[in-house]
Design a protein around this motif. Structure first.
Motif, PDB file in Angstrom:
ATOM      1  N   ARG A  50       0.683  37.463  17.672  1.00 16.96           N
ATOM      2  CA  ARG A  50       0.490  36.738  16.410  1.00 16.96           C
ATOM      3  C   ARG A  50      -0.947  36.229  16.275  1.00 16.96           C
ATOM      4  O   ARG A  50      -1.206  35.055  16.018  1.00 16.96           O
ATOM      5  N   LEU A  51      -1.863  37.174  16.439  1.00 20.16           N
ATOM      6  CA  LEU A  51      -3.281  36.877  16.335  1.00 20.16           C
ATOM      7  C   LEU A  51      -3.870  37.539  15.097  1.00 20.16           C
ATOM      8  O   LEU A  51      -3.380  38.589  14.649  1.00 20.16           O
ATOM      9  N   GLU A  52      -4.929  36.967  14.590  1.00 23.33           N
ATOM     10  CA  GLU A  52      -5.719  37.601  13.534  1.00 23.33           C
ATOM     11  C   GLU A  52      -6.848  38.375  14.212  1.00 23.33           C
ATOM     12  O   GLU A  52      -7.254  38.074  15.337  1.00 23.33           O
ATOM     13  N   TRP A  53      -7.391  39.376  13.506  1.00 18.86           N
ATOM     14  CA  TRP A  53      -8.516  40.121  14.081  1.00 18.86           C
ATOM     15  C   TRP A  53      -9.682  39.185  14.377  1.00 18.86           C
ATOM     16  O   TRP A  53     -10.425  39.364  15.356  1.00 18.86           O
ATOM     17  N   SER A  54      -9.828  38.156  13.549  1.00 19.43           N
ATOM     18  CA  SER A  54     -10.934  37.215  13.749  1.00 19.43           C
ATOM     19  C   SER A  54     -10.793  36.428  15.057  1.00 19.43           C
ATOM     20  O   SER A  54     -11.774  35.867  15.564  1.00 19.43           O
ATOM     21  N   ASP A  55      -9.573  36.409  15.626  1.00 17.30           N
ATOM     22  CA  ASP A  55      -9.358  35.711  16.895  1.00 17.30           C
ATOM     23  C   ASP A  55      -9.917  36.494  18.086  1.00 17.30           C
ATOM     24  O   ASP A  55      -9.996  35.959  19.194  1.00 17.30           O
ATOM     25  N   LEU A  56     -10.258  37.766  17.854  1.00 19.93           N
ATOM     26  CA  LEU A  56     -10.670  38.638  18.955  1.00 19.93           C
ATOM     27  C   LEU A  56     -12.189  38.780  19.067  1.00 19.93           C
ATOM     28  O   LEU A  56     -12.695  39.750  19.639  1.00 19.93           O
TER      29      LEU A  56
ATOM     30  N   GLN B 228      -4.277  44.196  27.476  1.00 21.93           N
ATOM     31  CA  GLN B 228      -3.592  42.926  27.201  1.00 21.93           C
ATOM     32  C   GLN B 228      -4.249  41.778  27.965  1.00 21.93           C
ATOM     33  O   GLN B 228      -4.389  40.672  27.443  1.00 21.93           O
ATOM     34  N   MET B 229      -4.655  42.039  29.221  1.00 24.72           N
ATOM     35  CA  MET B 229      -5.350  41.008  30.005  1.00 24.72           C
ATOM     36  C   MET B 229      -6.672  40.627  29.345  1.00 24.72           C
ATOM     37  O   MET B 229      -7.040  39.447  29.294  1.00 24.72           O
ATOM     38  N   ALA B 230      -7.380  41.629  28.829  1.00 25.93           N
ATOM     39  CA  ALA B 230      -8.661  41.362  28.161  1.00 25.93           C
ATOM     40  C   ALA B 230      -8.457  40.515  26.909  1.00 25.93           C
ATOM     41  O   ALA B 230      -9.229  39.585  26.638  1.00 25.93           O
ATOM     42  N   VAL B 231      -7.403  40.811  26.135  1.00 26.34           N
ATOM     43  CA  VAL B 231      -7.099  40.022  24.936  1.00 26.34           C
ATOM     44  C   VAL B 231      -6.733  38.588  25.328  1.00 26.34           C
ATOM     45  O   VAL B 231      -7.172  37.617  24.691  1.00 26.34           O
TER      46      VAL B 231
ATOM     47  N   ILE C  66      -0.949  44.781  20.202  1.00 22.29           N
ATOM     48  CA  ILE C  66      -1.085  43.554  20.997  1.00 22.29           C
ATOM     49  C   ILE C  66      -1.291  42.352  20.080  1.00 22.29           C
ATOM     50  O   ILE C  66      -0.666  41.292  20.250  1.00 22.29           O
ATOM     51  N   ARG C  67      -2.166  42.524  19.092  1.00 24.47           N
ATOM     52  CA  ARG C  67      -2.475  41.434  18.154  1.00 24.47           C
ATOM     53  C   ARG C  67      -1.227  40.970  17.410  1.00 24.47           C
ATOM     54  O   ARG C  67      -0.964  39.762  17.289  1.00 24.47           O
ATOM     55  N   ARG C  68      -0.433  41.927  16.935  1.00 20.08           N
ATOM     56  CA  ARG C  68       0.772  41.570  16.179  1.00 20.08           C
ATOM     57  C   ARG C  68       1.798  40.879  17.070  1.00 20.08           C
ATOM     58  O   ARG C  68       2.444  39.910  16.663  1.00 20.08           O
ATOM     59  N   GLN C  69       1.955  41.375  18.301  1.00 22.37           N
ATOM     60  CA  GLN C  69       2.940  40.763  19.195  1.00 22.37           C
ATOM     61  C   GLN C  69       2.521  39.333  19.562  1.00 22.37           C
ATOM     62  O   GLN C  69       3.368  38.440  19.685  1.00 22.37           O
TER      63      GLN C  69
ATOM     64  N   GLU D  61       7.576  47.854  21.601  1.00 20.23           N
ATOM     65  CA  GLU D  61       6.752  47.934  20.391  1.00 20.23           C
ATOM     66  C   GLU D  61       5.256  47.953  20.708  1.00 20.23           C
ATOM     67  O   GLU D  61       4.452  47.259  20.090  1.00 20.23           O
ATOM     68  N   GLY D  62       4.897  48.770  21.693  1.00 18.54           N
ATOM     69  CA  GLY D  62       3.478  49.000  21.974  1.00 18.54           C
ATOM     70  C   GLY D  62       2.825  48.049  22.940  1.00 18.54           C
ATOM     71  O   GLY D  62       1.622  48.160  23.195  1.00 18.54           O
TER      72      GLY D  62
END
Length: 477
Positions: free
Chosen positions: A222-228, A177-180, A217-220, A379-380
């Protein structure tokens, strides 16, 4: 400096040395993998078991381990984490044998690692130093540089932070989560994080598990995969993940370490996460010199790449029981500049809410220690709980300090001693069990103890003999 050849060993001695080293290396791997499996979280246990079997299969194929001892150790670990009882011992054994079979396709010896051959046979000149002497007076007129943080007060830049927690507490998830947060510039557990790039290396979780966790993490968030795009991943599960090797002279960084630094030069990350110490460190965790050398290698990486290095690790049994989160030699704590600890909330063997965790600051050379935050697995992902504010927070802290001081004076008058180091006489544990604790938990009393020590209202007294030194707490006069 003139280099000269070291004496050559006979072929028989060389073969014996290699065999002994391989056996010790394999046994260390067996113990480490069994511990990792025993501590695996729900939902990751079968994956972890398979990964462990693959890693150990390499050593079985090389003749350093017997398949029956690996099966027995991993099956016992699967029973410890509940997988064998839920899925059945036969199913767990099938997973172990499948992983072993895959690992045995590629025998692995210590000397097979590319970096092993770089162990020096010559005494080589020391690298040229870039540091220099200078007068403090030369600083006159220069602007004082601001201290740089990745996470304010918790994770400093250009340094190594040790993030420890028992297996299954979720430190890998919290670190991911910190990395994201770093890659997206979003807050981590409600703490602002400047946007940069992040490099996350896992020796425990395979690519599928990283995918599953990242999706949650992405869903919680509210990120798109392209944001990563700013997050680089690498799974080392099932591979040799050592970042250094032991030689007769010192630890030397491996080819894998060089790969990581080369990628860091390209990515210019603000954060590098290394998960986990048991897979990355080549020596005994109680070896003070090796520990300091290893942290020195990682500190060099942090300085050269101007980033934060977050090293994940497991506490020892003593570290678990005392709540200190330490492991092996005290050099781990002394060598890093920041140390975080993630733990479950357990009172007298009872865990009221399995989804709750406490993240505490155990060491902060550049900030305050003793800080805690409560997290909830939802939720993960981990979410930070709302904390008491204003007068409520002050009242809770004041109560803990008042109770701690009162009980410390009482046990001192009784001729009893409590300490801040851990064990049976660990003050927060003794006081939490006291009838006059007024409902204060061990966590609250530990926080109170740290504040009282920092303020000088409580002091650590040293005594005993030189061969058997002891410490205890006393209220300051």
């Amino acid at each position: 400096m003139v280099a000269f050849d070291l004496p050559k060993w006979s072929p028989d001695l060389t073969a014996l040395e290699s065999a002994k080293r391989g056996e010790k290396w394999a046994q260390r791997a067996l113990e480490s993998e069994a511990q990792i499996v025993a501590r695996a979280m729900n939902g990751t246990r079968n994956n972890t078991l398979n990964n462990a079997a693959v890693k150990l299969g390499h050593k079985v194929a090389a003749g350093y381990l017997d398949p029956s001892e690996v099966e027995a150790a991993l099956l016992q670990a699967a029973q410890a984490n509940g997988l064998a009882s839920e899925s059945g011992a036969d199913a767990a054994l099938a997973t172990i044998r499948s992983g072993l079979a895959k690992g045995m396709e590629e025998p692995q010896h210590p000397e097979d690692r590319p970096d092993y051959r770089r162990a020096p046979s010559l005494i080589v000149p020391q690298p040229e130093r870039t540091s220099r002497f200078y007068s403090a007076a030369d600083l006159d007129g220069r602007a004082v540089p601001a201290r740089k943080w990745l996470v304010e007060g918790l994770v400093p830049q250009k340094n190594v932070t040790l993030f420890s927690g028992d297996g299954g507490t979720g430190k890998s998830l919290a670190a991911l989560q910190m990395a994201v947060s770093t890659a997206t510039g979003r807050a981590w557990l409600n703490i602002p994080v400047p946007k940069g790039r992040a490099l996350f290396l896992s020796a425990e979780d395979d690519d599928d598990e990283l995918h599953i966790r990242l999706d949650a993490i992405r869903r919680q968030m509210r990120l798109e995969w392209s944001d990563l795009g700013g997050l680089t991943l690498r799974s080392l599960a099932g591979e040799d993940a050592l970042l250094a090797v032991e030689t007769k002279i010192a630890l030397m960084q491996t080819a894998l370490f060089d790969e990581i630094e080369a990628r860091a030069k390209d990515d210019q990350p603000s954060l590098i996460v290394l998960d986990t110490l048991a897979d990355l460190f080549p020596a005994n965790e109680n070896d003070r010199a090796a520990v300091r050398q290893f942290i020195g290698i990682l500190r060099g990486l942090a300085l050269r790449q101007k980033c934060a290095v977050l090293l994940l690790g497991h506490p020892s049994l003593t570290g678990l029981s005392s709540g200190s989160g330490t492991s092996g030699s005290t050099a781990w704590n002394n060598s890093v500049r920041s140390r975080l600890y993630l733990e479950r909330i357990v009172q007298d063997g009872y865990e009221p809410d399995p989804d709750k965790r406490v993240l505490s600051t155990k060491k902060a050379n550049y900030g305050r220690i003793g800080g805690e935050m409560t997290l909830t697995w939802t939720e993960g992902v981990f979410l930070r709980d709302a904390e008491p504010q204003g007068l409520d927070a002050l009242a809770a802290g004041a109560k803990g300090e008042r109770v701690f001081l009162s009980l410390l004076r009482e046990v001192t008058m009784q001729g009893r001693r409590v300490n801040a180091a851990g064990g049976l006489n660990y003050a927060p544990k003794v006081f939490a069990d006291h009838p006059e604790a007024e409902g204060c938990t061990k966590k609250a009393l530990r926080s109170a103890m740290e504040k009282l020590l920092a303020s000088g209202k409580v002091k650590v007294v040293h005594g005993g003999s030189p061969s058997r030194p002891v410490t205890w707490l006393e209220a300051a006069e």
